[in-house]
Every structure is written in C-alpha cells, then in structure tokens.
Design a protein around this motif. Structure first.
Motif, short mmCIF file in Angstrom:
data_model
loop_
_atom_site.label_atom_id
_atom_site.label_comp_id
_atom_site.label_asym_id
_atom_site.label_seq_id
_atom_site.Cartn_x
_atom_site.Cartn_y
_atom_site.Cartn_z
N PHE A 1 29.95 -37.84 -40.07
CA PHE A 1 30.13 -38.64 -41.28
C PHE A 1 30.11 -40.13 -40.97
CE2 PHE A 1 32.75 -40.97 -44.30
CZ PHE A 1 32.17 -40.60 -45.50
N ARG A 2 30.78 -40.53 -39.90
CA ARG A 2 30.82 -41.95 -39.55
C ARG A 2 29.42 -42.50 -39.27
NH1 ARG A 2 35.72 -40.45 -36.81
NH2 ARG A 2 34.56 -40.15 -34.86
N ALA A 3 28.61 -41.70 -38.59
CA ALA A 3 27.24 -42.15 -38.29
C ALA A 3 26.42 -42.29 -39.56
CB ALA A 3 26.57 -41.16 -37.33
N SER A 4 26.51 -41.32 -40.45
CA SER A 4 25.76 -41.39 -41.70
C SER A 4 26.27 -42.52 -42.59
CB SER A 4 25.87 -40.05 -42.45
OG SER A 4 25.23 -39.02 -41.73
N TRP A 5 27.57 -42.73 -42.57
CA TRP A 5 28.16 -43.80 -43.38
C TRP A 5 27.68 -45.17 -42.90
CZ3 TRP A 5 30.79 -44.04 -47.83
CH2 TRP A 5 31.40 -45.24 -48.16
N ARG A 6 27.68 -45.36 -41.59
CA ARG A 6 27.21 -46.64 -41.04
C ARG A 6 25.76 -46.91 -41.43
NH1 ARG A 6 30.21 -45.03 -36.36
NH2 ARG A 6 28.31 -44.17 -35.44
N THR A 7 24.94 -45.88 -41.39
CA THR A 7 23.53 -46.04 -41.78
C THR A 7 23.40 -46.43 -43.24
OG1 THR A 7 22.83 -44.41 -40.13
CG2 THR A 7 21.32 -44.85 -41.94
N ALA A 8 24.18 -45.78 -44.11
CA ALA A 8 24.11 -46.06 -45.54
C ALA A 8 24.61 -47.47 -45.87
CB ALA A 8 24.91 -45.02 -46.32
N VAL A 9 25.69 -47.88 -45.22
CA VAL A 9 26.23 -49.23 -45.45
C VAL A 9 25.23 -50.29 -45.01
CG1 VAL A 9 28.00 -50.85 -44.67
CG2 VAL A 9 28.65 -48.55 -45.38
N LYS A 10 24.60 -50.06 -43.86
CA LYS A 10 23.61 -51.01 -43.36
C LYS A 10 22.42 -51.10 -44.30
CE LYS A 10 20.87 -52.07 -39.23
NZ LYS A 10 20.53 -51.62 -37.85
N LYS A 11 21.96 -49.97 -44.78
CA LYS A 11 20.82 -49.94 -45.70
C LYS A 11 21.15 -50.67 -47.00
CE LYS A 11 17.53 -46.77 -47.89
NZ LYS A 11 17.14 -45.34 -48.06
N ALA A 12 22.41 -50.58 -47.43
CA ALA A 12 22.83 -51.24 -48.67
C ALA A 12 23.08 -52.73 -48.48
CB ALA A 12 24.10 -50.57 -49.20
N GLY A 13 23.10 -53.18 -47.23
CA GLY A 13 23.34 -54.60 -46.97
C GLY A 13 24.78 -55.01 -47.13
N VAL A 14 25.70 -54.05 -47.05
CA VAL A 14 27.13 -54.33 -47.18
C VAL A 14 27.69 -54.62 -45.79
CG1 VAL A 14 29.37 -53.41 -47.86
CG2 VAL A 14 27.34 -52.89 -49.22
N VAL A 15 28.38 -55.73 -45.65
CA VAL A 15 28.93 -56.11 -44.34
C VAL A 15 30.42 -56.46 -44.48
CG1 VAL A 15 26.74 -56.95 -43.44
CG2 VAL A 15 28.23 -58.52 -44.65
N GLY A 16 31.15 -56.31 -43.37
CA GLY A 16 32.54 -56.76 -43.32
C GLY A 16 33.56 -55.81 -43.88
N VAL A 17 33.13 -54.64 -44.33
CA VAL A 17 34.08 -53.66 -44.88
C VAL A 17 33.75 -52.28 -44.32
CG1 VAL A 17 34.76 -54.80 -47.02
CG2 VAL A 17 32.65 -53.49 -46.96
N THR A 18 34.77 -51.43 -44.24
CA THR A 18 34.62 -50.08 -43.70
C THR A 18 35.04 -49.05 -44.73
OG1 THR A 18 36.88 -49.98 -42.85
CG2 THR A 18 35.22 -51.01 -41.42
N PHE A 19 34.84 -47.78 -44.38
CA PHE A 19 35.32 -46.72 -45.27
C PHE A 19 36.83 -46.81 -45.42
CE2 PHE A 19 36.73 -42.54 -46.51
CZ PHE A 19 35.76 -42.11 -47.41
N HIS A 20 37.53 -47.10 -44.33
CA HIS A 20 38.98 -47.19 -44.39
C HIS A 20 39.43 -48.27 -45.38
CE1 HIS A 20 43.16 -47.09 -43.12
NE2 HIS A 20 43.11 -48.41 -42.97
N ASP A 21 38.64 -49.33 -45.53
CA ASP A 21 39.01 -50.41 -46.44
C ASP A 21 39.02 -49.95 -47.90
OD1 ASP A 21 39.38 -52.44 -44.51
OD2 ASP A 21 37.21 -52.64 -44.32
N LEU A 22 38.39 -48.81 -48.19
CA LEU A 22 38.43 -48.30 -49.56
C LEU A 22 39.85 -47.89 -49.95
CD1 LEU A 22 35.14 -46.21 -49.57
CD2 LEU A 22 35.62 -48.24 -50.96
N ARG A 23 40.65 -47.50 -48.97
CA ARG A 23 42.04 -47.12 -49.25
C ARG A 23 42.82 -48.33 -49.74
NH1 ARG A 23 46.16 -43.41 -48.51
NH2 ARG A 23 47.89 -43.90 -47.11
N GLY A 24 42.69 -49.46 -49.04
CA GLY A 24 43.35 -50.68 -49.49
C GLY A 24 42.75 -51.23 -50.76
N THR A 25 41.43 -51.05 -50.92
CA THR A 25 40.77 -51.51 -52.15
C THR A 25 41.29 -50.74 -53.35
OG1 THR A 25 38.78 -52.04 -50.88
CG2 THR A 25 38.53 -51.88 -53.26
#
Length: 346
Positions: free
Chosen positions: A262-286
């Motif tokens: 999951f982490r590998a696929s997530w990193r690929t998707a985030v990079k493709k979307a151009g989103v930087v500086g945030v992680t999946f874990h940050d969704l909990r605080g968000t």
C-alpha cells in the motif's frame, strides 16, 4: 508424532564433490543442531539452545528487558505497539544486553546511553528517539518496582524535531489527488479523511465493520473501540464499491493490501497527483482539523478518531490549527457577526 520447532532454520549447500547436504540451525544465525530432524538428539539440542538464548542472568540489563516483556504493562499494549517495542528492545539488547545494572547509578552511564542514541540518529533521528524512549520507559518501570536503583535516561529531550505544523492536506491537495488517483486509492483517501483512523486499521477493516450507517472497529495500536458515523460523501463511495475481498480496501486486482504494498502504491499516486509535503498519516490530523473547523468539540472529535481528549487538544494546539487559515477567517467572521449583533454565520 512430528514436533514443529519454532524458528528452525534450514540451509542447503552443495559440496565440492557435487553432493547436496542440509544443515539445521536453532534459528537464523543460531547454533547447528545434530542428528536428524525430529530425533530425540535433535529436539534436545534445540531446546537447550532456546533455553540458553532466553535465559537472562540477574544483574544485567537483559534481565529487566525480558521482565518488562513478561509484565502486564507490556501485555496491555496494542498489537502494533508491541511489535514496535520489540523492534526497539532488540536494538537495545544488541548494544547493552550485558550492561551491569549496578552501573546505572554511575553518572557516566547517561553519557553512554546518549552516545548510543546519537549513533542511531545518524540513520534516523526519529527512530533514535523511539529506541531511547523505550529504554527510558523500561528503566522507569524497573525503578518503580525496585529492580534498578536509577534511571539515567529520564528527561533526555529529543534529537528529532517534528515539522508537522505544516503537514495538513489542503483542499487543493485533496482535489489534485482525487483527480489523478485510481478509484481504490481514492476510497482509501476518503476513509482516512472522514474517519481519522490509522493506515494499518483501515487496511485491515472488513466489510462486516460497516453497517451502512457506521464503521465500528478496535484500534490496533491502543485497543480503543470507536464507532464512526459515515458522512454522505464517504457513504456514496462505500455503497458504490464492489465487495471483492473481506477487507474494504483492496489492491487494483481485488486482493487485500500488505502495508508495504500500500505504501508503495500510495507514494506513486501522490507523486502523480503532484502533492508534496503530506503523507497518508497526515490525513488523521487533517480529519481532526476539519472537524474542529466545523465547530466540533474536542470530545466529539475524540469520539470519532479514538484520540484521548488530551491528544486532541495537543494536536489542535501544537500541530495543525495554528497553520490553518480557515480558522482565522472563521474567527474574524464570528467576531464581526457578534459585534454587529447578528447571528453567527455557519
């Protein structure tokens, strides 16, 4: 009757004359075992090796490390926390297993432990702090029970300084991810954003936990039980998702995720979307932040995310809300409405 020996390691080698032989060891890197597998000689040698490995002599740090892992304090941890603690305890054992307990009262000992932490910090400051914190916790537990006379690791501060004050998913981040990510990862994003749960818990979440109105789960790290009402946008996604596995979240092929996959696929998707500086874990605080922006009380937020009230307050105070401009706008509009004598805008 065949006896299954835990941790047994088998190594097959080809000799110079072309013959193939198999060697058995008590564990990877452990002592070689004589005799044929299953024989009395073989089993006796295995049991002797395990006994020597687990025995911890009195008067050394290894003893209190083992005692802690047999304690009710350790048993009370969540399964994920236990695994994390054991990983750090192995680091401690590798360096200090034969460290004499009598030396803990020596002022120089603190320097020895901090020098060890500094060496670990060259690879990862966060993991260095974690290992040191576990050592300090175990020594504090031992000190309270009179097993050691001093805890030289208390109040040592940290070498890692979090910069998570800026790590909140913005509306633009969300829009970019939802536009580019595949459907199975969009569902993972929305589950995290609307429930505020940890990655591991969401990856293990079965369809049976969702009744159409709520998601009920027991958090792996803390053991807390939470019941999360489902927001309309998340419900639409869940109800439209085909059940292809026991778990709600699956790979594109419809199989349950591994955490590394999951982490590998997530990193690929985030990079493709151009989103930087945030992680999946940050969704909990968000999720905590957005609930606060919606005027939810700390108690209401804790009920959903499973945080303690203290932790919710700490998140809102120290990490997220100070950097959320939406709160400032909301505060000024409320003041304007109050001073004008009109109804506070929603």
């Amino acid at each position: 009757m065949r006896v299954r020996l835990k941790g047994l390691n088998k190594v097959t080698k080809r000799l110079a004359d072309g013959r193939t032989v198999t060697y058995h060891y008590a564990w990877k890197g452990g002592p070689a075992l004589p005799g044929k597998p299953g024989s009395a000689e073989f089993v006796a040698a295995y049991n002797e090796a395990v006994a020597k490995r687990t025995a911890a002599p009195d008067g050394v740090l290894l003893k209190v490390l083992r005692d802690y892992q047999s304690s009710s304090n350790f048993d009370g941890l969540g399964e994920r926390s236990k695994k994390d603690y054991v990983r750090q305890i192995k680091r401690i054992e590798a360096e200090f297993s034969d460290f004499p307990l009598a030396a803990l009262a020596d002022r120089r000992t603190r320097g020895e432990f901090m020098a060890w932490r500094d060496r670990l910090a060259k690879s990862s400051r966060r993991q260095a702090d974690y290992a040191y914190a576990v050592l300090a916790l175990i020594l504090a537990w031992s000190f309270d029970r009179g097993l050691v006379l001093s805890n030289p690791c208390e109040r040592a501060g940290k070498v890692y300084r979090s910069k998570r004050v800026e790590n909140v998913w913005t509306a633009d981040d969300e829009a970019a991810f939802m536009a580019k990510a595949p459907a199975h990862l969009r569902l993972a994003f929305m589950l995290a954003l609307w429930t505020g749960q940890r990655q591991g818990d969401l990856l293990r979440l079965p369809w049976s936990a969702y009744d159409g109105q709520r998601i009920r789960l027991k958090q792996g790290k803390t053991g807390a039980r939470v019941s999360v009402p489902i927001g309309a946008s998340l419900k639409i996604l869940l109800d439209a998702t085909k059940k292809r596995a026991v778990t709600i979240l699956t790979t594109e092929a419809g199989t349950a995720w591994t955490e590394s996959g999951f982490r590998a696929s997530w990193r690929t998707a985030v990079k493709k979307a151009g989103v930087v500086g945030v992680t999946f874990h940050d969704l909990r605080g968000t999720a905590v932040t957005r609930l606060a922006l919606a005027d939810c009380s700390e108690a209401e937020i804790a009920t959903i995310t499973g945080h303690s009230l203290k932790d919710v307050g700490a998140i809102l105070d120290a990490h997220y809300l100070r950097r959320d401009s939406g709160l400032g706008v909301s505060a000024i509009r409320k003041r304007e409405a109050h001073e004008a004598g009109t109804k506070t805008p929603n």
